[in-house]
Design a protein around this motif. Sequence first.
Motif, mmCIF file in Angstrom:
data_model
loop_
_atom_site.group_PDB
_atom_site.id
_atom_site.type_symbol
_atom_site.label_atom_id
_atom_site.label_comp_id
_atom_site.label_asym_id
_atom_site.label_seq_id
_atom_site.Cartn_x
_atom_site.Cartn_y
_atom_site.Cartn_z
ATOM 1 N N UNK A 21 0.831 -1.204 0.000
ATOM 2 C CA UNK A 21 0.000 0.000 0.000
ATOM 3 C C UNK A 21 0.865 1.253 0.000
ATOM 4 N N UNK A 22 1.956 1.218 0.740
ATOM 5 C CA UNK A 22 2.836 2.390 0.783
ATOM 6 C C UNK A 22 3.499 2.627 -0.571
ATOM 7 N N UNK A 23 3.890 1.567 -1.234
ATOM 8 C CA UNK A 23 4.515 1.714 -2.543
ATOM 9 C C UNK A 23 3.505 2.261 -3.539
ATOM 10 N N UNK A 24 2.264 1.800 -3.452
ATOM 11 C CA UNK A 24 1.224 2.282 -4.351
ATOM 12 C C UNK A 24 0.959 3.769 -4.130
ATOM 13 N N UNK A 25 0.968 4.212 -2.899
ATOM 14 C CA UNK A 25 0.713 5.615 -2.604
ATOM 15 C C UNK A 25 1.863 6.491 -3.084
ATOM 16 N N UNK A 26 3.071 5.947 -3.173
ATOM 17 C CA UNK A 26 4.227 6.723 -3.592
ATOM 18 C C UNK A 26 4.373 6.762 -5.108
ATOM 19 N N UNK A 27 3.516 6.087 -5.844
ATOM 20 C CA UNK A 27 3.652 6.018 -7.288
ATOM 21 C C UNK A 27 2.995 7.176 -8.027
ATOM 22 N N UNK A 28 2.458 8.143 -7.357
ATOM 23 C CA UNK A 28 1.826 9.276 -8.032
ATOM 24 C C UNK A 28 2.895 10.153 -8.661
ATOM 25 N N UNK A 29 2.705 10.446 -9.924
ATOM 26 C CA UNK A 29 3.570 11.394 -10.608
ATOM 27 C C UNK A 29 2.716 12.233 -11.554
ATOM 28 N N UNK A 30 3.360 13.058 -12.353
ATOM 29 C CA UNK A 30 2.635 13.992 -13.205
ATOM 30 C C UNK A 30 1.888 13.315 -14.364
ATOM 31 N N UNK A 31 2.179 12.053 -14.624
ATOM 32 C CA UNK A 31 1.559 11.371 -15.756
ATOM 33 C C UNK A 31 0.515 10.346 -15.333
ATOM 34 N N UNK A 32 0.303 10.169 -14.054
ATOM 35 C CA UNK A 32 -0.655 9.158 -13.608
ATOM 36 C C UNK A 32 -2.090 9.634 -13.835
ATOM 37 N N UNK A 33 -2.986 8.675 -13.967
ATOM 38 C CA UNK A 33 -4.397 8.997 -14.222
ATOM 39 C C UNK A 33 -5.022 9.685 -13.006
ATOM 40 N N UNK A 34 -4.595 9.296 -11.815
ATOM 41 C CA UNK A 34 -5.126 9.929 -10.606
ATOM 42 C C UNK A 34 -4.712 11.395 -10.529
ATOM 43 N N UNK A 35 -3.450 11.674 -10.912
ATOM 44 C CA UNK A 35 -2.991 13.056 -10.901
ATOM 45 C C UNK A 35 -3.749 13.890 -11.922
ATOM 46 N N UNK A 36 -4.006 13.312 -13.104
ATOM 47 C CA UNK A 36 -4.752 14.036 -14.128
ATOM 48 C C UNK A 36 -6.153 14.375 -13.636
ATOM 49 N N UNK A 37 -6.798 13.422 -12.957
ATOM 50 C CA UNK A 37 -8.153 13.667 -12.451
ATOM 51 C C UNK A 37 -8.164 14.793 -11.426
ATOM 52 N N UNK A 38 -7.132 14.857 -10.596
ATOM 53 C CA UNK A 38 -7.081 15.898 -9.569
ATOM 54 C C UNK A 38 -6.685 17.243 -10.173
ATOM 55 N N UNK A 39 -5.636 17.261 -10.995
ATOM 56 C CA UNK A 39 -5.102 18.527 -11.513
ATOM 57 C C UNK A 39 -6.020 19.171 -12.538
ATOM 58 N N UNK A 40 -6.785 18.387 -13.261
ATOM 59 C CA UNK A 40 -7.626 18.980 -14.305
ATOM 60 C C UNK A 40 -8.863 19.671 -13.755
ATOM 61 N N UNK A 41 -9.132 19.551 -12.476
ATOM 62 C CA UNK A 41 -10.292 20.245 -11.914
ATOM 63 C C UNK A 41 -9.955 21.658 -11.440
ATOM 64 N N UNK A 42 -8.687 22.058 -11.537
ATOM 65 C CA UNK A 42 -8.273 23.389 -11.096
ATOM 66 C C UNK A 42 -7.771 24.217 -12.268
ATOM 67 N N UNK A 43 -8.228 25.467 -12.351
ATOM 68 C CA UNK A 43 -7.793 26.401 -13.388
ATOM 69 C C UNK A 43 -6.473 27.025 -12.953
#
Length: 167
Positions: A21-43
């Motif tokens: 679980x810790x390794x999975x949480x550390x895998x966020x980067x600028x190209x991940x789908x989760x990051x895109x979902x979060x970053x695209x909601x902010x102008x």
Amino acid sequence: MKNKVYLGFLILFVIFQTPLLRVHAAEFDYKSAEFKAVASQFRCTCGCGQDHFECDPNTCNETKEFKQDLVDMMKKGWDKDKIRDYYVNIYGEEILTAPEKSGFSLAAWTLPFAAIGIAGAGLFFVIRKWVKRKAPDETNETVQDIEEEVEGEILSSLIDEERKKYL
């Protein structure tokens, strides 16, 4: 005996699952789908009009810091809604690329379209009424027909008189 075996498997699962679980949480980067979902909601606040996922970090210093903050929050375990609430509390609803689907925001986005629709329908009916008013009615047609017949008779009588003079 079965309970001890099940308990042993449960303990082993928890021990080996926690690092995963810790390794999975550390895998966020600028190209991940989760990051895109979060970053695209902010102008982006630099004025480019794009969201923070699309804004170019080579030309915008604000998006570099913002993206790094988002990745840090995601690594800490913050979910999309918690991050959204955090930035809405700081910047207000202006930072969102899409309005909230409740309250005044919903009314502010839908009322202009409703007003344009109502105005268009009203304009349609007014123009339709004007066209009907300008259409010739039956009484005007009969008067015009009578006038044309009289003019025709006068012209034919004038022509006949001229012919009689020369023939």
